[in-house]
Design a protein around this motif. Structure first.
Motif, short mmCIF file in Angstrom:
data_model
loop_
_atom_site.label_atom_id
_atom_site.label_comp_id
_atom_site.label_asym_id
_atom_site.label_seq_id
_atom_site.Cartn_x
_atom_site.Cartn_y
_atom_site.Cartn_z
N ASN A 65 0.94 -1.26 -0.15
CA ASN A 65 -0.08 -0.07 -0.14
C ASN A 65 0.98 1.56 0.00
O ASN A 65 1.62 1.63 1.05
N ALA A 66 0.78 1.93 -1.12
CA ALA A 66 1.51 3.30 -1.31
C ALA A 66 0.65 4.23 -1.99
O ALA A 66 1.26 5.32 -2.23
N THR A 67 -0.67 4.30 -1.25
CA THR A 67 -1.62 5.11 -1.55
C THR A 67 -1.61 6.18 -0.47
O THR A 67 -1.05 6.28 0.83
N PRO A 68 -2.12 7.60 -0.62
CA PRO A 68 -2.29 8.40 0.12
C PRO A 68 -2.81 7.89 1.54
O PRO A 68 -3.94 7.31 1.35
N LEU A 73 -7.75 3.70 4.03
CA LEU A 73 -8.44 2.73 4.65
C LEU A 73 -9.81 2.56 3.72
O LEU A 73 -10.30 1.59 3.66
N GLU A 74 -10.52 3.90 2.98
CA GLU A 74 -11.44 3.69 2.23
C GLU A 74 -11.06 2.78 0.95
O GLU A 74 -12.01 1.82 0.58
N ARG A 75 -10.08 3.06 0.36
CA ARG A 75 -9.57 2.44 -0.92
C ARG A 75 -9.31 0.75 -0.66
O ARG A 75 -10.05 0.15 -1.51
N LEU A 76 -8.69 0.58 0.36
CA LEU A 76 -8.28 -0.85 0.46
C LEU A 76 -9.38 -1.59 1.23
O LEU A 76 -9.65 -2.91 0.80
N THR A 77 -10.31 -0.96 1.79
CA THR A 77 -11.59 -1.92 2.32
C THR A 77 -12.32 -2.27 1.13
O THR A 77 -12.96 -3.26 1.21
N GLY A 78 -12.32 -1.57 0.17
CA GLY A 78 -13.16 -1.75 -1.20
C GLY A 78 -12.47 -3.03 -1.65
O GLY A 78 -13.04 -3.67 -2.89
N LEU A 79 -11.21 -3.35 -1.55
CA LEU A 79 -10.55 -4.57 -2.02
C LEU A 79 -10.54 -5.60 -1.10
O LEU A 79 -9.53 -6.44 -1.26
N ALA A 94 -0.94 8.17 7.68
CA ALA A 94 -2.25 8.81 7.42
C ALA A 94 -2.02 10.09 8.23
O ALA A 94 -2.21 10.04 9.51
N THR A 95 -1.82 11.34 7.52
CA THR A 95 -2.08 12.56 8.28
C THR A 95 -2.74 13.51 7.59
O THR A 95 -2.89 13.25 6.52
N LYS A 116 -6.12 -0.16 11.73
CA LYS A 116 -7.35 0.15 11.10
C LYS A 116 -7.60 -0.88 9.80
O LYS A 116 -8.66 -1.48 9.70
N LEU A 117 -6.59 -1.02 9.22
CA LEU A 117 -6.63 -2.01 7.94
C LEU A 117 -6.75 -3.48 8.47
O LEU A 117 -7.38 -3.99 7.71
#
Length: 214
Positions: A65-68, A73-79, A94-95, A116-117
């Protein structure tokens, strides 16, 4: 050779992709618009594939995971289905951005993005690492004047062992790798980001890592 999918094709993702490819792995960079990203990806090895993030997660053995971090959390929960049974290496912070665009307050005080992830992805082995340095140090730790430290947090020992092997491929010596323990220790590693903007404001974007000296 391991199939590694990297979610996020910015400086962090591209830097990791090149080094992991050089180490012999098959690498796919996942972005929201892979065709546009591929066209703009100057400096990325031509053998590195591009795909959308869902395909990248589904086809990889290990996902980074190299997303902002403020939207990870939102992006990866969908995966969740695509990440089930896999190792997810979280290198994000996460800042909330400060007024000058540098990292500001933590999004999850008293917790961490990694925790959280892990809670949102119970069938995935989340390992936190590489978030306590500028991106160029992730793949060239030997260039610093003093030995740096990379911290590792995660609940699954086998997953952490696998990630330690990938850290070696990135140039990290065993003595530089500090296993902090379970995923709850990621909140300590993530809190280290709070010192980073002060260092950057004083010294600019010079390579450094937040390290442990003995």
């Amino acid at each position: 050779m391991t199939n590694i999918g990297i979610l996020g094709a910015g400086r962090v993702g591209a830097n990791l992709a090149n080094k992991l490819f050089t180490a012999g792995h098959h690498v796919t960079l996942g972005s929201r618009d892979p065709e546009d990203t591929a066209a703009r990806a100057a400096g990325v090895a031509p053998q590195i594939a591009f795909a959308d993030q869902r395909t990248t997660a589904r086809t990889a053995d290990i996902v980074i995971n190299a997303t902002p971090g403020d939207s990870s959390l939102e992006r990866l929960t969908g995966l969740r289905a695509e990440l089930s049974g896999k190792i997810l290496i979280d290198v994000s912070n996460a800042t909330r951005d400060a007024d000058d665009g540098l990292p500001g307050d933590l999004c999850y005080p008293g917790s961490s993005l990694a925790e959280k992830l892990q809670r949102a992805l119970p069938d995935t082995h989340v390992v936190k690492t590489l978030n306590t340095m500028l991106f160029m140090v992730m793949t060239a730790p030997e260039t610093l004047a003093t030995p740096p430290t990379v911290y590792v947090s995660g609940d699954d020992e086998n997953a952490k062992k696998t990630v330690t092997g990938l850290l070696a491929d990135l140039g990290w010596q065993p003595a530089w790798i500090e296993d902090l323990g379970g995923i709850s220790t990621a909140r300590a590693a993530e809190a280290m980001i709070l010192v980073v903007p002060h260092i950057l404001r004083r010294h600019g974007f010079k390579p450094f890592a937040v390290s442990l000296s003995r």
